[in-house]
Design a protein around this motif. Structure first.
Motif, PDB file in Angstrom:
ATOM      1  N   TYR A  34       0.798  -1.232   0.000  1.00 53.93           N
ATOM      2  CA  TYR A  34       0.000   0.000   0.000  1.00 53.93           C
ATOM      3  C   TYR A  34       0.836   1.290   0.000  1.00 53.93           C
ATOM      4  CZ  TYR A  34      -4.753  -1.777   0.445  1.00 53.93           C
ATOM      5  OH  TYR A  34      -5.981  -2.337   0.186  1.00 53.93           O
ATOM      6  N   THR A  39       0.443   3.646  -3.040  1.00 51.66           N
ATOM      7  CA  THR A  39      -0.876   4.290  -3.040  1.00 51.66           C
ATOM      8  C   THR A  39      -0.904   5.466  -2.069  1.00 51.66           C
ATOM      9  OG1 THR A  39      -1.965   2.195  -3.586  1.00 51.66           O
ATOM     10  CG2 THR A  39      -3.342   3.922  -2.624  1.00 51.66           C
ATOM     11  N   LEU A  88      -1.468   9.525  -2.742  1.00 52.90           N
ATOM     12  CA  LEU A  88      -2.510  10.286  -2.050  1.00 52.90           C
ATOM     13  C   LEU A  88      -1.910  11.508  -1.342  1.00 52.90           C
ATOM     14  CD1 LEU A  88      -4.693   7.421  -0.539  1.00 52.90           C
ATOM     15  CD2 LEU A  88      -5.437   9.118  -2.216  1.00 52.90           C
ATOM     16  N   ASP A 136      -8.148   0.818   1.320  1.00 51.53           N
ATOM     17  CA  ASP A 136      -9.216   0.393   0.421  1.00 51.53           C
ATOM     18  C   ASP A 136      -9.295  -1.128   0.538  1.00 51.53           C
ATOM     19  OD1 ASP A 136      -7.219  -0.748  -1.303  1.00 51.53           O
ATOM     20  OD2 ASP A 136      -6.970   1.179  -2.304  1.00 51.53           O
ATOM     21  N   ARG A 139      -8.312  -3.351  -1.853  1.00 51.45           N
ATOM     22  CA  ARG A 139      -7.552  -3.990  -2.931  1.00 51.45           C
ATOM     23  C   ARG A 139      -6.641  -5.105  -2.425  1.00 51.45           C
ATOM     24  NH1 ARG A 139      -3.340  -1.027  -7.157  1.00 51.45           N
ATOM     25  NH2 ARG A 139      -3.008  -2.867  -8.488  1.00 51.45           N
ATOM     26  N   LYS A 162      -8.030  -3.722  -8.984  1.00 54.81           N
ATOM     27  CA  LYS A 162      -8.534  -2.394  -8.664  1.00 54.81           C
ATOM     28  C   LYS A 162      -9.451  -2.473  -7.451  1.00 54.81           C
ATOM     29  CE  LYS A 162     -10.689   1.647 -10.838  1.00 54.81           C
ATOM     30  NZ  LYS A 162     -11.369   2.163 -12.041  1.00 54.81           N
ATOM     31  N   ALA A 163      -9.395  -1.445  -6.605  1.00 52.82           N
ATOM     32  CA  ALA A 163     -10.256  -1.421  -5.432  1.00 52.82           C
ATOM     33  C   ALA A 163     -11.702  -1.155  -5.830  1.00 52.82           C
ATOM     34  CB  ALA A 163      -9.784  -0.349  -4.459  1.00 52.82           C
ATOM     35  N   ARG A 191     -13.780   0.149  -3.520  1.00 54.64           N
ATOM     36  CA  ARG A 191     -14.093   1.389  -2.800  1.00 54.64           C
ATOM     37  C   ARG A 191     -12.811   1.978  -2.222  1.00 54.64           C
ATOM     38  NH1 ARG A 191     -15.647   4.195   1.845  1.00 54.64           N
ATOM     39  NH2 ARG A 191     -17.496   5.512   1.509  1.00 54.64           N
ATOM     40  N   ASP A 192     -12.566   3.249  -2.501  1.00 54.42           N
ATOM     41  CA  ASP A 192     -11.391   3.946  -1.982  1.00 54.42           C
ATOM     42  C   ASP A 192     -11.751   4.581  -0.641  1.00 54.42           C
ATOM     43  OD1 ASP A 192      -9.826   3.332  -4.242  1.00 54.42           O
ATOM     44  OD2 ASP A 192     -10.699   5.012  -5.342  1.00 54.42           O
ATOM     45  N   ASP A 193     -11.723   3.769   0.407  1.00 56.72           N
ATOM     46  CA  ASP A 193     -12.221   4.210   1.713  1.00 56.72           C
ATOM     47  C   ASP A 193     -11.493   5.443   2.234  1.00 56.72           C
ATOM     48  OD1 ASP A 193     -14.055   1.760   2.545  1.00 56.72           O
ATOM     49  OD2 ASP A 193     -12.210   0.935   1.706  1.00 56.72           O
ATOM     50  N   LYS A 213      -9.637   7.722   0.599  1.00 54.83           N
ATOM     51  CA  LYS A 213      -9.869   8.896  -0.249  1.00 54.83           C
ATOM     52  C   LYS A 213     -11.262   9.467  -0.014  1.00 54.83           C
ATOM     53  CE  LYS A 213      -9.498  10.508  -5.014  1.00 54.83           C
ATOM     54  NZ  LYS A 213      -9.208  10.130  -6.416  1.00 54.83           N
ATOM     55  N   GLU A 214     -12.244   8.599   0.078  1.00 60.19           N
ATOM     56  CA  GLU A 214     -13.615   9.063   0.338  1.00 60.19           C
ATOM     57  C   GLU A 214     -13.698   9.797   1.674  1.00 60.19           C
ATOM     58  OE1 GLU A 214     -16.265   8.917  -1.575  1.00 60.19           O
ATOM     59  OE2 GLU A 214     -15.408   7.746  -3.218  1.00 60.19           O
TER      60      GLU A 214
END
Length: 660
Positions: free
Chosen positions: A72, A75, A79, A153, A155, A164-165, A167-169, A171-172
């Motif tokens: 991770y 990623t 971010l 997320d 992934r 691919k994820a 849901r991008d937890d 980021k959301e």
């Protein structure tokens, strides 16, 4: 009976354990209490509530050896870059107890972590935020209220790999906090590695000062921690050690002391100060067992520390022409003194020491060699005339067998002094001691520097990168390396690029500290062939998160003062063939060749348009030359020499003689 039970509990640690129970996790929506368990990679203490004036704070709990956490990291880095300019503070937090500063710093450096890296000692912040696994993320709002806790997320997991994820937890959650909305999914389950707890000391037998600890302090600490040295207290006697035992245990177990910033995975150095695992365990067990003194017959013989010179009386001592009064406080620019030794012939120095008369206020000394009619220690071949340096704990220069530094006749010594006030007005008058060889040695020791002088660090940039490369013009052996930056420095590495393209890390300093600048001396000189390059990479933190940063709102360029910046790599070496130096001196590199090596900062053998410094572009434009996308060495040299000829002033023709 009750008194007896209470005493038994105290002695067994029962009451202590109850007092040290982990804090209850903060519920979603409530304010996370302040935590003082965090330290940055320099050892500086950081408070969670010190990160103010942010719209959101993202705590990234990572583990150096957790495979899910490592998946991770890219990623999270992306971010951080996305939200850096949106007033979101990302913090990389390492909570696993067994991971010390060395491991954390190496992990972050390997992955080019751009944000502030923190160690959570005792897992106190992890407990406050309810984190039990890595990788976990926690999102706080600007008032430190806990808005999200859980995964990045869906992934990756212990047995999950998705392209691919869904849901991008994280980021959301960030977007909702920035929009001052309620986080729709405020908590998710983390599928990662459980936090690792500290292992108890494996030492079961009694540990005493006389039998076990005194010898460790002699070997690792007393170079600085003794009377009339730069350390703030002595560790020579048993009473000294008991008085400071808790602090000694803390700073050694956290790898803050002894000062040694090199990554242990690369290079073997003769002056390595690190404590071994066994030494750390013995110190910890001694403190746990109540710091017993032990039998006097087990006490090692005291070290007879030399008063003044560490390597015997020098043949010649040269002293600053006058005393300098160091004020009680303030930041001082470097001070320079010129000493003319009056040498009428070349002198060969096999041992040299710089000796401060007041080491408590001398941060470091550099002694340069300068031709009598110049103040520039850099020679035409790119080598730099440095005789010796001094810093707390450093032992000066002792050249390898059949090797010495040459002081050319007529050269002067320039003592560059960096003073650090300690609260009292005092005076210093430092000296340099020289021990000579009776005849010229087989090998002449050279010192060269390779620098990047064209960088421009943007304001508030947390992870600015620059590169520099040095090229060996003949077969050689590397003796030592020494990186140099100023207050904003973050990390520095040396990489060897051999003529066949193979690469090898020579030295990595993942936690640069301006206050402890080391020379890294190899156990065995490293052989390199002609054409081998040393490629260095450095990063700076010009953000508000760097407590040493004089002004994060300003851009920073190369400069001599500590509030400016430097990227200078020093390398000490000898040529494999003793006759090489004389041969190279007859054929020094041209200006164009030296500029190619400077501009080819990544060491790939070509120069791109991006590598051409901004200062050079008006000169190129004025010559009317259109640069290609890439230039190899021969092409660049030919092109630049042609351009330089165009700018050379034309000679005035001789006036015609009048006819009689």
């Amino acid at each position: 009976m009750i008194r007896h039970m209470l005493l038994s509990l105290c002695l067994s640690g029962g009451l202590l354990y109850a007092a040290d129970e982990p804090a209850k996790p903060t519920p979603i929506g409530e304010k996370v209490p302040n935590s003082n368990s965090l330290r940055d990679l320099r050892g500086g203490k950081r408070s969670l509530h010190g990160f103010t004036e942010k719209k959101a704070i993202v705590l990234m709990f990572l583990g150096a050896e957790c495979p899910v956490s490592n998946l991770y990291v890219p990623t999270l880095i992306e971010l951080e870059k996305t939200y850096r300019d949106k007033n979101v503070q990302f913090l990389a937090v390492y909570p696993n107890d067994p991971e010390d500063f060395d491991q954390v710093a190496s992990h972050a450096r390997d992955r080019d972590m751009p944000c502030l890296v923190l160690k959570d000692f005792g897992q106190k912040l992890a407990n406050l935020t309810g984190v039990t696994r890595v990788p976990s993320v926690v999102v706080l709002d600007g008032e430190f209220n806990l808005k999200y806790r859980g995964r990045i997320d869906d992934r990756y997991g212990a047995a999950a790999r998705k392209p691919k994820a869904t849901r991008d937890d994280l980021k959301e959650a960030i977007e909702e906090v920035l929009a001052e909305k309620k986080v729709a999914v405020a908590e998710t389950e983390v599928d990662g590695c459980l936090l690792a707890k500290a292992a108890k000391s494996p030492v079961k037998t009694e540990v005493t000062f006389t039998k076990n600890v005194a010898s460790i302090l002699q070997k690792r600490c007393q170079t600085c921690h003794r009377p009339e040295q730069s350390a703030p207290f002595s560790l020579v006697t048993y009473e000294d050690a008991v008085k400071h035992a808790s602090m000694v245990r803390e700073v050694t177990s956290q790898r803050r002391m002894p000062p040694w910033q090199a990554d242990p995975r690369f290079g073997h150095f003769s002056n390595d100060r690190r404590l071994t695992r066994d030494e750390l365990d013995l110190i910890g067990a001694w403190v746990d067992q109540g710091m017993p003194k032990g039998d006097a017959k087990d006490m090692p013989k005291p070290v007879e520390w030399a008063k003044g010179w560490l390597h015997g009386k020098p043949d010649l001592v040269l002293t600053m022409p006058e005393e300098y009064e160091v004020p009680a406080d303030g930041v001082l620019p470097y001070k320079n003194w010129i000493i003319d030794p009056g040498f009428k012939e070349d002198k060969w120095v096999r041992i040299s020491e710089a000796l401060p008369s007041n080491p408590a206020v001398v941060h470091h000394i550099v002694v340069y060699l300068q031709p009598g009619n110049s103040d520039n220690p850099i020679r035409p071949d790119g080598s730099i005339g440095i005789l010796v340096g001094w810093a707390p704990g450093d032992l000066g220069l002792v050249a390898p067998p059949d090797t010495a530094i040459r002081i050319p006749k007529g050269n002067k010594l320039r003592l560059e002094m960096h003073y650090t006030p300690n609260g009292m007005k005092v005076k210093d008058r430092s000296s340099v001691g020289l021990t000579f060889m009776d005849k010229p040695p087989k090998y002449e020791l050279f010192m060269s520097e390779f620098a990047n002088m064209t960088f421009d660090i943007a304001p508030n940039h947390p992870h600015f990168k620059a590169e520099a490369t040095f090229r060996f013009r003949a077969d050689a052996r590397i003796i030592s390396l020494a990186p140099h930056m100023h207050w904003r420095g973050k990390d520095y590495s040396y990489e060897l690029i051999r003529p066949d393209g193979k690469k090898e890390t020579l030295l990595s300093v993942p936690r640069w500290d301006f206050n402890w600048q080391n020379v890294y001396r190899f156990n065995e000189p490293m052989k390199v062939a002609k054409g081998t390059k040393i490629h260095s990479v450095a990063h700076w933190d010009n953000s508000k998160n760097n407590p040493f940063n004089p002004d994060p709102t300003k851009s920073v360029k190369f400069g001599l003062q500590t509030w400016e910046e430097m990227m200078v790599g020093f390398v000490a070496y000898v040529y494999e063939n003793p006759d090489t130096a004389a041969q190279l001196a007859k054929n020094p590199p041209t200006m164009a060749e030296q500029l190619f090596d400077r501009f080819d900062s990544n060491g790939d053998g070509v120069i791109t348009k991006d590598e051409i410094p901004a200062q050079m572009k008006p000169f190129i434009a004025g010559s009317g030359v259109a640069l290609p996308e890439k230039l190899e060495r021969e092409e660049f040299v030919k092109l630049l020499e042609g351009m330089m000829k165009k700018f050379q002033p034309k000679k005035n023709p001789e006036p015609k003689k009048e006819e009689k």
